[in-house]
Enzyme design. Structure first.
Site, mmCIF file in Angstrom:
data_model
loop_
_atom_site.group_PDB
_atom_site.id
_atom_site.type_symbol
_atom_site.label_atom_id
_atom_site.label_comp_id
_atom_site.label_asym_id
_atom_site.label_seq_id
_atom_site.Cartn_x
_atom_site.Cartn_y
_atom_site.Cartn_z
ATOM 1 N N HIS A 14 0.783 -1.327 -0.305
ATOM 2 C CA HIS A 14 -0.123 -0.048 -0.083
ATOM 3 C C HIS A 14 0.888 1.234 0.042
ATOM 4 C CE1 HIS A 14 -3.643 2.329 1.562
ATOM 5 N NE2 HIS A 14 -2.999 3.068 1.354
ATOM 6 N N HIS A 16 1.610 5.163 -1.560
ATOM 7 C CA HIS A 16 1.183 6.558 -2.450
ATOM 8 C C HIS A 16 2.297 7.084 -3.125
ATOM 9 C CE1 HIS A 16 -2.711 6.584 -0.796
ATOM 10 N NE2 HIS A 16 -2.360 6.289 0.454
ATOM 11 N N LYS A 100 -9.166 -0.755 -5.541
ATOM 12 C CA LYS A 100 -9.213 0.091 -4.571
ATOM 13 C C LYS A 100 -10.565 0.577 -4.196
ATOM 14 C CE LYS A 100 -8.039 2.084 -0.724
ATOM 15 N NZ LYS A 100 -6.661 2.378 -0.003
ATOM 16 N N HIS A 137 -10.465 0.500 2.172
ATOM 17 C CA HIS A 137 -10.397 1.698 3.060
ATOM 18 C C HIS A 137 -11.375 1.233 4.037
ATOM 19 C CE1 HIS A 137 -8.979 5.547 4.611
ATOM 20 N NE2 HIS A 137 -9.944 5.406 5.240
ATOM 21 N N HIS A 175 -4.508 -0.873 6.267
ATOM 22 C CA HIS A 175 -3.978 -0.122 7.105
ATOM 23 C C HIS A 175 -4.895 -0.437 8.470
ATOM 24 C CE1 HIS A 175 -6.993 2.616 5.195
ATOM 25 N NE2 HIS A 175 -6.145 2.803 4.354
ATOM 26 N N ASP A 248 1.436 2.523 3.574
ATOM 27 C CA ASP A 248 0.379 3.588 3.237
ATOM 28 C C ASP A 248 1.367 4.871 3.437
ATOM 29 O OD1 ASP A 248 -1.687 5.093 3.013
ATOM 30 O OD2 ASP A 248 -2.683 5.259 5.094
HETATM 31 C C1 NCD Z 1 -3.584 8.966 2.321
HETATM 32 C C2 NCD Z 1 -3.185 9.949 1.251
HETATM 33 O O1 NCD Z 1 -2.726 11.031 1.606
HETATM 34 O O2 NCD Z 1 -3.306 9.917 0.046
HETATM 35 N N1 NCD Z 1 -3.479 9.467 3.340
HETATM 36 C C3 NCD Z 1 -3.649 8.881 4.738
HETATM 37 O O3 NCD Z 1 -3.609 9.546 5.898
HETATM 38 N N2 NCD Z 1 -3.176 7.398 4.728
HETATM 39 C C4 NCD Z 1 -5.022 8.527 1.928
HETATM 40 C C5 NCD Z 1 -5.336 7.196 2.429
HETATM 41 O O4 NCD Z 1 -4.690 6.044 2.239
HETATM 42 O O5 NCD Z 1 -6.132 7.128 3.437
HETATM 43 ZN ZN ZN Z 2 -3.069 5.243 1.714
#
Ligand code: NCD
Ligand code: ZN
Length: 346
Positions: A14, A16, A100, A137, A175, A248
């Site tokens: 996971h 970003h 997702k 999520h 998460h 995450d």
């Molecule tokens: C994530 C993001 O910034 O894209 N933020 C987070 O707090 N984890 C989005 C997510 O995975 O919930």
């Molecule tokens: Zn995330």
């Protein structure tokens, strides 16, 4: 005292990466240590179609510095207009590894997510039929539900009814932040797994709120009570293959974190493996780190573990990490657990 540990190269289930200048800056932070990562599709606009995913994958590979070996595992962002045939074709092509699902309004860039689950049933049924995992999520978003209860209420009112009605659907509860989530994943029948982040193994809500508000510890789902953190630590180090690493890691520039309305997300790509070694050693479970970070995820996604290895070395002196990663759009603060860490990746 164990002073060195060699494990298969880890993967991140996971992540970003964002896009453009931010992606260029943060991608090496992951690719340095990780072989593969499940790439979150919550761009603006989101990665909704197979064409979007193919284009995003090409941008990631183009941004990868020479000599770095990293495979982005693409996902699609489920909307109420997603075409099940497009999803199935992207999976058959080997382009995507998961879909997702963001409940609308749950987190950063989730406005295009799902409001009415009846409207995505056709996609979920297709996914169940072809064995494509759903990354969920796991929070409800209604005002009546307290933010600290949103995962628990989600399990009872959304996830369990959905899985009862579609037992073949492969679900990854992402998460996990509560003992309720851990208990659900550990105890449920059928094909379910859960990812756990690095930061949720190290912080609880006191870290966010005691002694002044700490915006760099704010993420979603928000960290819960200490006893929940303890449940996450026990699950991650248990050797149960249903639990594996999804960092995450979610970069936001400092100006958007240190703000009257600060963004959610902790950036852990840079130091995750050091932090995990610290946690697993504290738990007397260094021998379980490889399963959690390098073996259980690939098994779940039908992939072989990475052939390469990494070695973690424990130093007498505390290891230093960069405080921030500089990007053309502004600095991104690296997650700081607030205490010394002695493990580094050799
Ligand atoms: C994530 C993001 O910034 O894209 N933020 C987070 O707090 N984890 C989005 C997510 O995975 O919930
Ligand atoms: Zn995330």
């Amino acid at each position: 005292m164990t002073s060195s540990l060699t494990i298969r190269r880890p993967d991140d289930w996971h992540l970003h990466l964002r896009d453009g200048a931010m992606m260029n800056a943060v991608l090496p932070e992951t690719a340095r240590h990780f072989g593969r990562a499940i790439i979150m599709p919550n761009l603006v606009p989101p990665v909704v179609t197979s064409d979007d995913a193919r284009a995003y994958q090409a941008r990631i590979l183009a941004a990868l510095p020479d000599g770095m070996d990293f495979e982005p595992l693409m996902t699609l962002y489920l909307t109420e207009n997603t075409d099940p045939e497009d999803v199935a074709a992207a999976y058959a092509d080997g382009l995507i590894h998961a879909v997702k699902l963001y409940p609308a309004g749950a987190t950063t860039n989730s406005a295009s997510g799902v409001k009415n689950f009846d409207n995505v049933r056709n996609v979920l049924e297709k996914m169940a039929e072809i064995g494509l995992p759903l990354c969920f999520h796991g929070e409800v978003t209604t005002d009546e539900v307290d933010i600290f209860d949103r995962e628990q209420v989600f399990l009872e009112t959304v996830l369990d009814p959905l899985r009862q009605s579609m037992p073949e659907l492969k679900v990854t509860l992402e998460h996990i932040t509560t003992s309720h989530g851990i208990d659900y994943v550990a105890g449920a029948s059928g094909d379910i797994a859960g990812t756990i982040t690095t930061h949720h193994l190290m912080i609880n809500r006191n870290h966010i709120l005691v002694g002044g508000i700490k915006p760099h510890y704010y993420c979603l789902p928000v960290a819960k009570r200490r006893e929940h953190m303890e449940a996450l630590r026990a699950a991650a180090t248990s050797g149960n293959p249903r639990f594996f690493l999804g960092t995450d890691s979610a970069p936001h520039t400092d100006d958007t974190k240190e703000n009257a309305c600060g963004c959610a997300g902790c950036f852990t790509a840079t130091n995750t493996m050091s932090l995990l070694a610290h946690v697993f050693e504290e738990m007397g479970a260094l021998d379980k780190l490889e399963g959690f970070s390098s073996l259980f995820g690939p098994a779940r996604y039908g992939l072989a573990p990475n052939d390469a290895t990494i070695t973690l070395v424990k130093e007498a002196a505390a290891v230093t990490f960069p405080e921030k990663i500089n990007t053309p759009v502004g600095p991104v603060t690296v997650f700081n657990p607030g205490h010394p860490v002695h493990w580094r990746v050799a």
